[in-house]
Write a protein that holds these residues in place. Structure first.
Motif, PDB file in Angstrom:
ATOM      1  N   SER A  79      -6.562   2.564  -1.157  1.00 20.37           N
ATOM      2  CA  SER A  79      -6.124   3.955  -1.066  1.00 20.37           C
ATOM      3  C   SER A  79      -7.315   4.821  -0.669  1.00 20.37           C
ATOM      4  CB  SER A  79      -5.574   4.422  -2.421  1.00 20.37           C
ATOM      5  OG  SER A  79      -6.610   4.502  -3.382  1.00 20.37           O
ATOM      6  N   SER A  80      -7.055   6.082  -0.420  1.00 22.92           N
ATOM      7  CA  SER A  80      -8.145   7.008  -0.093  1.00 22.92           C
ATOM      8  C   SER A  80      -9.130   7.127  -1.247  1.00 22.92           C
ATOM      9  CB  SER A  80      -7.581   8.394   0.238  1.00 22.92           C
ATOM     10  OG  SER A  80      -6.799   8.338   1.403  1.00 22.92           O
ATOM     11  N   MET A  81      -8.640   6.912  -2.467  1.00 22.40           N
ATOM     12  CA  MET A  81      -9.500   6.996  -3.637  1.00 22.40           C
ATOM     13  C   MET A  81     -10.396   5.766  -3.767  1.00 22.40           C
ATOM     14  SD  MET A  81      -8.388   7.419  -7.652  1.00 22.40           S
ATOM     15  CE  MET A  81      -7.781   5.722  -7.828  1.00 22.40           C
ATOM     16  N   THR A  82      -9.851   4.590  -3.489  1.00 22.44           N
ATOM     17  CA  THR A  82     -10.604   3.352  -3.736  1.00 22.44           C
ATOM     18  C   THR A  82     -11.264   2.779  -2.491  1.00 22.44           C
ATOM     19  OG1 THR A  82      -8.689   1.901  -3.329  1.00 22.44           O
ATOM     20  CG2 THR A  82      -8.954   2.803  -5.553  1.00 22.44           C
TER      21      THR A  82
ATOM     22  N   VAL B  48       0.845  -1.194   0.000  1.00 20.19           N
ATOM     23  CA  VAL B  48       0.000   0.000   0.000  1.00 20.19           C
ATOM     24  C   VAL B  48       0.881   1.244   0.000  1.00 20.19           C
ATOM     25  CG1 VAL B  48      -1.718   1.321   1.295  1.00 20.19           C
ATOM     26  CG2 VAL B  48      -1.919  -1.178   1.137  1.00 20.19           C
ATOM     27  N   GLN B  49       0.692   2.074  -1.013  1.00 18.60           N
ATOM     28  CA  GLN B  49       1.609   3.190  -1.227  1.00 18.60           C
ATOM     29  C   GLN B  49       1.194   4.465  -0.497  1.00 18.60           C
ATOM     30  OE1 GLN B  49       2.610   3.583  -5.338  1.00 18.60           O
ATOM     31  NE2 GLN B  49       4.025   5.275  -5.020  1.00 18.60           N
ATOM     32  N   GLU B  50      -0.075   4.575  -0.168  1.00 16.93           N
ATOM     33  CA  GLU B  50      -0.541   5.815   0.455  1.00 16.93           C
ATOM     34  C   GLU B  50       0.096   5.995   1.832  1.00 16.93           C
ATOM     35  OE1 GLU B  50      -4.533   8.464   0.720  1.00 16.93           O
ATOM     36  OE2 GLU B  50      -4.351   6.725  -0.556  1.00 16.93           O
ATOM     37  N   ASP B  51       0.574   7.195   2.097  1.00 16.82           N
ATOM     38  CA  ASP B  51       1.281   7.471   3.350  1.00 16.82           C
ATOM     39  C   ASP B  51       0.320   7.958   4.424  1.00 16.82           C
ATOM     40  OD1 ASP B  51       3.936   6.848   3.849  1.00 16.82           O
ATOM     41  OD2 ASP B  51       4.657   8.328   2.416  1.00 16.82           O
ATOM     42  N   LYS B  52      -0.534   7.052   4.897  1.00 12.28           N
ATOM     43  CA  LYS B  52      -1.434   7.397   5.995  1.00 12.28           C
ATOM     44  C   LYS B  52      -1.294   6.412   7.150  1.00 12.28           C
ATOM     45  CE  LYS B  52      -4.941  10.093   3.623  1.00 12.28           C
ATOM     46  NZ  LYS B  52      -6.385  10.355   3.444  1.00 12.28           N
TER      47      LYS B  52
END
Length: 689
Positions: A567-570, A530-534
């Motif tokens: 991700s935040s988008m999906t 997972v690439q999103e930095d959250k």
């Protein structure tokens, strides 16, 4: 790439334009530089044409043939008519032509995504017509082994009394796509049953205005549902002439229509003021409408207005409830003008409590049959359909269906004229609440809400058993296409290819065990990090730990997830899953993107670790188990590794790290992760969670 829209331009031989559409011709001419224009007026002696005569003459003077700076060899014969009904086999309105020609400027896609929708909700597709566009479309459908496909000539249809007839023994699962610009006609089988049609010329309009949705619902969808133990309530729009205060209401409607026609912005501002919803304006402006699937869906999330997978969220749904109530209808079901909690489905959910979850599939009248066909239903579910019909116009009523006429509902409101706007379907909270009360009363009265959840053991769906993954050709996201193309250049493998999507926050022995176990089952294994930095640990560190922790596994390929998996988008709820543990999860957007990735990278199976602790992740696994096999991708759950009688999890490591328990951490993570944690955190003796 075949330039489909350029091919479409060559198909336009004759354009039928109602006279009042003449104002759009300026746009057409200025944008596309047509140089040879022939104007013909039908019914010369009609009143409408005499009124328009001056406009036509003015038009000729303003745009004489051959005077455009932009020279073009395109020729167009324009027929101005006072009659909206076309008498020609091939026609488009001016606005349709503009939409077709401008479409090629907006997208590089060769085909509209509605064709993927059609092949996944109907089992049988008959393509009618032969031209370059139709032949390309036929080539696409022929690659789908899940459906019955046939390509026919128009001459094989019998034309009687301005309607086509053909032989079709199972019309409930058929859709006839007319791929040339034929004038729209109804289609019947020889038993007199109306068949479903889709005319290509409609696809390129801003909104798909199908006239067959009522036929599809009444003749095919509703009978299938009620026969399989699903309760159906059909709600009719009110008949304004039967309303008690018809004249007062009519005067008020005329007032609002005039206001809207004069100044659209002022109309909405005044309506928002009347309903005390001015605070929603900014969130409404940020919403994005998308019609590419063949029906309207909306994307956007805020404090008051939220959509999941294109449809409005219902407040109060929770996990552990077997049966559902599905609402279908137009804008007033979607409820853009109110908060999530005040939509009709949310108000009903509040009223019925926890016996059912309620889902809002409000969109538009004319395409709700497509949306209905995309869903899976269980015995004991309830479907509430808001129809555009008036009850008196219903040809025949199904005895197993319950009906509600909103005329009666509206007549319960004494000062109705104060609560409706330019049309009866545009109303305020007073009308909304009365509708909810009447729907609830009818459901309760007819025993719908007492259906046992034990019935929920059979799934009812439409279309082929196995669905087709949307082709990359439908994708409008150029960044996604570029991202997947780069992956294909480096990582395209033959044989059995599997995938795992992991956050690894941080990488543990549990992750290592899952990867090592799965790597033995496939020839190649993708680990999408997972690439999103959250997360607590930065992406670059998590990526490094996974690569270091799996470096000895030669068939494992560690790659970034981009913005296209978890991700935040999906899947926006993933990063707040502690607060959403009881929320019902629908991960279809995230999984549909994964399926497109899987198709391009030859991934045939996805793996996940068993999830006994986290309700949100457990629901995600359940979504995968239900969704992925329908599209031909296997899903397998692997039992979690344990340490001292408890599963190894990243959250367990983070708790131990916060408490400074490094002896415990050493048992839970690989050496590479332990060294990283000691180096980064031991001096601070903990980390915030």
């Amino acid at each position: 790439m075949i330039e489909i829209y350029r091919k479409l331009m060559n198909l336009i031989k004759l354009v039928k334009i109602p006279a009042h559409d003449i104002v759009y011709l300026e746009t057409l001419l200025r944008r596309y530089g047509y140089s040879d224009i022939e104007l013909v007026v039908e019914n010369r002696y009609s009143l409408v044409d005499r009124i328009l005569k001056k406009k036509i003459i003015k038009y000729k003077r303003k745009f004489p043939c051959g005077t455009h700076e932009k020279k073009c060899e395109k020729n167009l014969k324009i027929i101005l008519s006072s009659d909206e009904a076309a008498e020609y086999d091939k026609y488009l309105t001016t606005q349709d032509v503009i939409s077709i020609l401008s479409a090629k400027e907006k997208t590089d896609s060769e085909l509209p995504e509605i064709f993927n929708t059609m092949e996944n909700i109907y089992q049988k597709i008959i393509l009618v017509g032969h031209n370059e566009y139709a032949d390309y479309l036929a080539e696409y459908f022929e690659k789908n082994p899940n459906i019955y496909f046939e390509h026919r000539e128009i001459q094989k249809f019998k034309l009687v009394d301005d309607a086509y007839y053909t032989e079709d023994a199972k019309p409930e699962e058929s859709i006839y796509i007319f791929a040339d610009f034929y004038r729209e006609r109804s289609l019947y089988n020889y038993d007199g049953k109306k068949l479903q049609t889709l005319y290509v010329c409609k696809i390129y309009r801003e909104e798909l205005k199908t006239t067959d949705y009522l036929n599809d619902m009444n003749e095919y969808i509703i009978p299938r549902l009620v026969e399989n133990g699903i309760g159906v309530l059909k709600v009719y729009i009110p008949d304004e002439k039967k309303l008690v205060h018809y004249r007062k209401i009519r005067r008020k409607q005329i007032y609002w229509k005039i206001v809207r026609k004069i100044n659209e912005n002022y109309f909405w501002k005044k309506r928002e003021h009347n309903t005390n919803t001015e605070y929603l304006k900014e969130e409404k402006q940020n919403l994005v409408n998308d019609n590419t699937k063949g029906y309207s869906i909306v994307y956007g999330n805020g404090q008051y207005i939220n959509f999941t997978n294109g449809f409005r969220e219902t407040v109060g749904n929770s996990i552990g409830i077997n049966n559902s109530i599905y609402f279908f209808g137009p804008c007033f079901i979607r409820g853009i003008e109110v908060e999530d909690k005040n939509t009709i489905p949310s108000l009903l959910k509040k009223k019925i409590g926890q016996c059912y979850n309620v889902y809002n599939y409000g969109s538009e009248f004319h395409t709700c049959n497509y949306i209905m066909r995309t869903l899976d239903y269980k015995q004991g579910d309830i479907v509430v359909i808001f129809s555009s019909e008036k009850r008196e116009n219903e040809v025949k009523e199904n005895k197993k269906v319950k009906y509600l006429d909103l005329t009666e509902t509206y007549n319960k409101i004494g000062d109705l004229q104060k609560h409706v706007y330019d049309m009866l379907e545009h109303f305020d909270f007073t009308v909304e609440k009365q509708i909810v009360d009447d729907v609830y009363e009818l459901l309760e009265k007819n025993g719908f809400l007492r259906i046992s959840n034990s019935l929920a053991n059979k799934t009812i769906s439409f279309g082929p058993e196995h669905k087709r993954i949307p082709d990359i050709v439908f994708c409008k996201d150029k960044n996604f296409i570029k991202w997947i193309s780069e992956l294909k250049e480096e990582y395209l493998f033959a044989g059995k290819v599997g995938a795992i999507v992991m956050n690894c926050n941080p990488f543990t022995n549990g992750h290592r065990y899952l990867i090592e176990t799965v790597a033995k089952k496939v020839e190649h294994l993708f680990i999408f990090v997972v690439q999103e930095d959250k997360s607590i640990f930065p992406y670059k560190d998590r990526m490094m730990l996974v690569k270091e922790g799996t470096s000895d596994l030669i068939n494992v390929h560690v790659v970034p997830s981009g913005n296209y998996m978890i991700s935040s988008m999906t899947l926006p709820g993933y990063f707040q899953k502690e607060q959403l543990s009881d929320t019902v999860l629908d991960a279809s957007t995230d999984l549909l993107l994964f399926l497109q990735i899987a198709k391009e990278l030859n991934i045939s199976v996805r793996f996940a670790g068993e999830e006994p602790l986290d309700p949100f992740t457990r629901q995600y696994n359940e979504n995968m188990e239900k969704f992925l096999p329908k599209y031909g991708v296997e899903f397998e759950v692997i039992k979690r590794k344990e340490e001292n009688g408890a599963v190894i999890s990243a959250s367990r490591v983070r708790r131990a790290l916060k408490d400074g328990k490094y002896d415990e951490i050493k048992k839970l993570v690989p050496d590479t992760t332990y060294e990283y944690l000691v180096k980064r955190y031991k001096k601070t003796m903990g980390v915030e969670s």
